[in-house]
Write an enzyme that holds these catalytic residues in place. Structure first.
Site, PDB file in Angstrom:
ATOM      1  N   GLU A  25       1.064  -1.223   0.208  1.00  0.00           N
ATOM      2  CA  GLU A  25       0.018   0.089   0.047  1.00  0.00           C
ATOM      3  C   GLU A  25       0.958   1.345  -0.103  1.00  0.00           C
ATOM      4  O   GLU A  25       0.788   2.095   0.828  1.00  0.00           O
ATOM      5  CB  GLU A  25      -1.006  -0.204   1.047  1.00  0.00           C
ATOM      6  CG  GLU A  25      -2.008  -1.071   1.059  1.00  0.00           C
ATOM      7  CD  GLU A  25      -3.101  -0.911   2.077  1.00  0.00           C
ATOM      8  OE1 GLU A  25      -3.345  -0.086   2.711  1.00  0.00           O
ATOM      9  OE2 GLU A  25      -4.015  -1.855   1.703  1.00  0.00           O
TER      10      GLU A  25
ATOM     11  N   GLU B 248      -4.706  -9.293   0.417  1.00  0.00           N
ATOM     12  CA  GLU B 248      -5.612  -8.855   1.506  1.00  0.00           C
ATOM     13  C   GLU B 248      -7.052  -8.913   1.030  1.00  0.00           C
ATOM     14  O   GLU B 248      -7.266  -8.094   0.262  1.00  0.00           O
ATOM     15  CB  GLU B 248      -5.364  -7.604   2.111  1.00  0.00           C
ATOM     16  CG  GLU B 248      -3.774  -7.427   2.492  1.00  0.00           C
ATOM     17  CD  GLU B 248      -3.545  -6.067   3.428  1.00  0.00           C
ATOM     18  OE1 GLU B 248      -4.243  -5.458   3.948  1.00  0.00           O
ATOM     19  OE2 GLU B 248      -2.286  -5.818   3.339  1.00  0.00           O
TER      20      GLU B 248
HETATM   21  O1  AHR Z   1      -5.061  -6.048   7.107  1.00  0.00           O
HETATM   22  C1  AHR Z   1      -5.044  -4.521   7.835  1.00  0.00           C
HETATM   23  C2  AHR Z   1      -4.332  -3.434   6.996  1.00  0.00           C
HETATM   24  O2  AHR Z   1      -5.107  -3.449   5.847  1.00  0.00           O
HETATM   25  C3  AHR Z   1      -2.861  -3.687   6.488  1.00  0.00           C
HETATM   26  O3  AHR Z   1      -2.116  -3.654   7.428  1.00  0.00           O
HETATM   27  C4  AHR Z   1      -2.940  -2.912   5.290  1.00  0.00           C
HETATM   28  O4  AHR Z   1      -2.254  -3.231   4.175  1.00  0.00           O
HETATM   29  C5  AHR Z   1      -4.279  -2.797   5.005  1.00  0.00           C
HETATM   30  O5  AHR Z   1      -4.871  -1.274   4.844  1.00  0.00           O
END
Ligand code: AHR
Length: 489
Positions: A173, A292
């Site tokens: 990110e 994710e």
């Molecule tokens: O999974 C929680 C968070 O969500 C992670 O650290 C980040 O990559 C995303 O914004």
């Protein structure tokens, strides 16, 4: 009327087992407490890693484990996590609760965990606050067999043999917590960092760049597509959206539907991302890495808001099932997906409290769907009734099918209705039968049925058999359910 027609003799696309991947971040009680308790803990452990959690996770046949973050990855300096534990400096976890961590879980402990779980390591390197040299040296430390400074450092820490690794991400990110970069800036950083990312054992690394939404992905694919093997994107399911999260339990029925609607949106997200990738990579060489995904609810009342600890219900299980059906359908582009996160954070497989552990409904879906790992995706026609509720319209059924290397056919099904059963007729084309349709069913009486430490088996799979009539399967699915059956031709 719900109808499924499966072309059992067709299908060319393998469903990458990595779609069933996992993610464990230094966040809340995921790593510390959830996986790592330390060698002196009264909780039974092997070299500091808790035995009960490893034993449960091993059953899922986890294909990979992503670590150390998440946002944490771009704050992590790997050299602070090696060497004698008592000498490791501590650090402040700035993104997640501002807690101070002792760095006792580092590179050696991570590879030990992966080997206990028999899973492939997937590491995300630090771009946001790191350097090219730091990332290059981490890879040298992990993979160098011959003589080199990092190899000698590793040996001095007790590990002679190099480890193996294939999946390597260059930042997380980076449009946000990983450095607030602009798209072109990151594209150039990715090109620079990846140049020095080497597998010193001579193997090919699978290099993953950090993607986001349309504009960012467009710039990145255009400027750096040829340097990457994978494009990482994230998709979370909310009650409504990021600013309107709902409670994990005790929610009104309308939120059952709005959450499922949000989960179904991942298919549109995949299509949009794929259409940009197709423009620069029509041969589909670059994999979409959804590293994710999962539900993001409000934290459990009374818990640290930075720890993202939430309960997990039959609603989360249905979200997992329908998401897997979507990933399976898009296996031509989606190479990997990692649920966020494995233990005690967001849509977890496992919740712990001291020495206690409970398996969540989502755990059971991962267990049931593992039959699709590395199987051939079978084209399937699905005619589904629709649910019109709470001002929303969603399909009642979700499904996907595959044929494994032994020739077994598996069909997974989800009933998205909170109130009505679903009757579905399944026809196999291109093969005889089916003679039987047997497997497991996960269902629950309430929209927020869940397992807790006092009631660990409220939501658990049970054997399931569908009727066969006239060479067709006639399946009845209770409301709010997930089923996976083997179809015997
Ligand atoms: O999974 C929680 C968070 O969500 C992670 O650290 C980040 O990559 C995303 O914004």
């Amino acid at each position: 009327m719900n109808l499924i027609v499966i072309d059992a003799d067709q299908g060319t696309q393998k469903i990458s087992r990595h779609i069933y991947g996992h993610f464990a971040e230094h966040l809340g009680r995921c790593i510390y407490e959830g996986l790592w308790v330390g060698e002196d803990s009264p909780i039974p452990n092997t070299r500091g890693i808790r035995n009960d959690v490893v034993e449960a996770l091993k059953k899922l046949r986890m294909p990979n484990l992503r670590w150390p973050g998440g946002c944490f990855a771009d704050t992590y300096h790997w050299k602070d996590g090696i060497g004698p534990r008592e000498g490791r400096p501590d650090m402040v976890n700035i993104h997640w609760g501002g807690t101070t961590e002792n760095n006792h879980f580092g590179t050696h402990e991570f590879f030990d965990l992966c080997s206990m779980l028999e899973t492939e390591p997937y590491i995300c390197g630090n771009v946001g606050s790191g350097t090219v040299r730091e990332m290059a040296e981490w890879l040298e430390y992990i993979t160098m067999a011959g003589s080199s400074p990092m190899q000698r450092l590793r040996e001095s820490n007790g590990r002679t043999e190099p480890w193996d690794i294939k999946y390597w991400a260059v930042g997380n990110e980076n449009w946000g917590c990983g450095g607030n970069m602009a798209p072109l800036q990151y594209a150039y950083e990715f090109r620079r960092y990846q140049t020095y990312c080497r597998h010193f054992g001579g193997k090919q690394l699978y290099k993953i760049a950090c993607g986001q939404l349309d504009d960012w992905n467009e710039v990145l694919m255009r400027e750096a597509g040829r340097f990457m093997d994978g494009l990482s994107v994230h998709y979370y399911t909310f009650m409504q959206d990021w600013d309107h999260k709902g409670a994990a339990t005790g929610f009104p029925q309308a939120e059952w539907y709005s959450t499922l609607k949000s989960a179904l949106g991942i298919e549109d997200f995949i299509n949009r991302t794929a259409s940009i990738m197709d423009r620069y990579d029509p041969a589909k060489r670059v994999g979409m890495i959804i590293d994710e995904w999962g539900t993001w609810h409000k934290v459990e009342p009374g818990t640290n808001p930075g720890f993202l600890y939430q309960q997990n219900t039959i609603r989360d299980a249905v979200v997992a099932g329908l998401s897997f059906d979507i990933f399976n359908r898009h296996a031509d582009r989606v190479h990997m997906a990692n649920i966020a996160q494995t233990v005690n954070v967001l849509q977890a497989m496992i919740l712990t409290e001291g020495p206690k552990m409970v398996l969540t409904p989502t755990y059971h879906v991962f267990d049931m769907y593992k039959v699709h790992q590395d199987a051939t995706h079978l084209p399937l026609y699905l005619q589904s009734e629709r649910i019109e509720e709470a001002g929303l319209s969603i399909p009642k059924l979700s499904a996907s099918a595959s044929r494994d290397s032994g020739g077994k056919l598996h069909l997974s099904l989800c009933n998205l209705s909170a109130t009505d059963k679903a009757s579905v007729e399944v026809e196999l084309r291109g093969t005889a039968g089916p003679k039987s349709a047997e497997g497991r069913l996960l269902a629950a009486p309430k929209t927020d049925s869940h397992n807790d430490f006092a009631h660990p088996s409220e939501v658990a799979p049970r054997p399931y058999e569908a009727r066969i009539e006239g060479g067709r399967v006639l399946a009845e699915l209770p409301p709010m359910s997930v089923a996976v059956v083997e179809l015997e031709p």
